[in-house]
Design an enzyme around this catalytic site. Structure first.
Site, PDB file in Angstrom:
ATOM      1  N   ASN A 173     -10.370  -0.627  -0.775  1.00 23.64           N
ATOM      2  CA  ASN A 173      -9.045  -0.429  -0.550  1.00 23.64           C
ATOM      3  C   ASN A 173      -8.159  -1.174  -1.886  1.00 23.64           C
ATOM      4  OD1 ASN A 173      -6.350  -0.757  -0.025  1.00 23.64           O
ATOM      5  ND2 ASN A 173      -6.517  -1.359   1.937  1.00 23.64           N
TER       6      ASN A 173
ATOM      7  N   CYS B 288       0.677  -1.090   0.038  1.00 25.30           N
ATOM      8  CA  CYS B 288      -0.163  -0.103  -0.136  1.00 25.30           C
ATOM      9  C   CYS B 288       0.828   1.286   0.153  1.00 25.30           C
ATOM     10  CB  CYS B 288      -0.903  -0.053   1.200  1.00 25.30           C
ATOM     11  SG  CYS B 288      -2.123  -1.409   1.065  1.00 25.30           S
TER      12      CYS B 288
ATOM     13  N   HIS C 178      -3.345   7.054   1.341  1.00 25.13           N
ATOM     14  CA  HIS C 178      -4.072   5.668   0.865  1.00 25.13           C
ATOM     15  C   HIS C 178      -5.096   5.259   1.593  1.00 25.13           C
ATOM     16  CE1 HIS C 178      -4.232   1.402   0.614  1.00 25.13           C
ATOM     17  NE2 HIS C 178      -3.906   1.102   1.814  1.00 25.13           N
TER      18      HIS C 178
END
Length: 349
Positions: free
Chosen positions: A296, A120, A266
């Protein structure tokens, strides 16, 4: 701490592609009691996600994003000097996916191509790598493709991860120009096991046992080829390091948080993003959220959020901070300027 300064670089264009298939998290009633599901969706903030079909890979989404970007900006493909593919869900273990994309996109055989593997925090790390090449004398254009299809490595019965992950592909075009890039990059490998796919690599090669579904110590379900996440450890790590890294970036660049028109985090968790903004004393109205629509998408969340939320952004101040964090453990923050950046309309595949 690694503080990176890269002069004379520009982000010329960004595009993103998501699957057409929409999965609503309210449909996961077989995993959660109704009240628990509702509370989880409200807390995490993910209402729906885009999920690929079985034949579509991250590279396909990136290819479509790149085609849109190159065509819309009328880029001569022979002028792309470097192609980087950032993903942890590549097409194959061997070969790397970047050469395959070089061929599909019709780029020159002189194009330098390679893959980067990070989770990520990956977009900030890969962007730093890509921009570094532009300080070389014979490199004028770099194409960074960042995409993930985590839906392929998440067990649908895993209450920890099933409602989190979506799929997306993005393309970022970088050139020499009048602009500066600044980033702080961090790593803590002691926490490597907090987010991992334990099997299928050289440490624990594939076997029949790799496919055995089991309940893990924390109650999550999956086999050794599916992603595991220690939610509590990752949550605590993130709250501890992310605001601190942004404050370090401000200190190193001699800027204030008010100097930036937006912060793009993020997209992991709505609660965490709101916590970061509060900790930094930064107005949430300038913190875009895309996770409610896409979930996500790992390293692709930052460019996806820029495309989906900032394309029609009317702010006069286009200087922003981007912040990525996750498996490794690794985290990074960078300052970029979108004043001269062409942002394509979000496309579907």
């Amino acid at each position: 701490m690694a503080f990176i300064q890269i002069p004379n670089v520009l982000i010329k264009g960004i595009s993103a592609c998501v699957p057409k298939n929409i999965v609503k998290n309210e449909s996961l009633g077989d995993l959660f009691p109704e009240d628990e599901l509702k509370k989880t969706i409200e807390s995490v903030g993910i209402v729906e996600r885009r999920i690929v079909d079985k034949d579509t890979c991250a590279s396909d989404l990136c290819y479509n994003a790149a085609e849109q970007l190159l065509n819309e900006m009328d880029i001569d493909r022979s002028t792309i000097d470097v192609l980087i593919f950032m993903s942890q869900t590549s097409d194959f273990r061997i070969p790397a996916t970047a050469p395959i994309l070089q061929h599909r996109l019709g780029l020159s055989k002189d194009t330098l191509c390679f893959d980067v593997s990070l989770a990520c925090s990956g977009y900030v790390y890969a962007l730093t790598t890509a921009l570094s090449y532009l300080n070389l004398p014979n490199v004028n254009r770099v194409l960074l493709l960042d995409g993930e299809t985590f839906s392929k490595i998440v067990n649908p019965k895993d209450k920890t991860n099933a409602l989190l992950y979506g799929d997306a592909g993005t393309a970022t075009l970088l050139e020499k120009g009048e602009g500066d890039f600044n980033a702080v990059l961090h790593t803590d490998g002691e926490g490597w096991s907090a987010v991992c796919v334990p099997g299928g690599g050289s440490r624990k090669p594939f076997s029949e046992e790799s496919l055995l579904e089991k309940e893990r110590e924390d109650g999550s379900i999956g086999n050794d080829l599916e992603v595991y996440m220690n939610g509590i450890d990752v949550f605590n790590f993130t709250l501890r390091v992310v605001p601190k890294s942004i404050k370090e970036l401000l200190e190193k660049t001699g800027t204030n948080i008010a100097d930036y028109g937006s912060i793009v985090f993020h997209q992991a968790n709505k609660f965490m993003i709101e916590f970061f903004a509060k900790k930094l004393k930064y107005d949430m109205k300038n913190v875009p959220i895309s996770l409610d629509k896409f979930g996500n998408t790992s390293s692709a969340t930052i460019p996806l959020t820029i495309v989906s939320e900032l394309r029609n952004w009317n702010s006069e101040n286009k200087k922003i901070i981007i912040s990525g964090f996750g498996a490794g453990l690794s985290w990074a923050a960078a300052s970029i300027d979108l004043s001269n950046t062409h942002i394509c309309e979000l496309t579907e595949y």
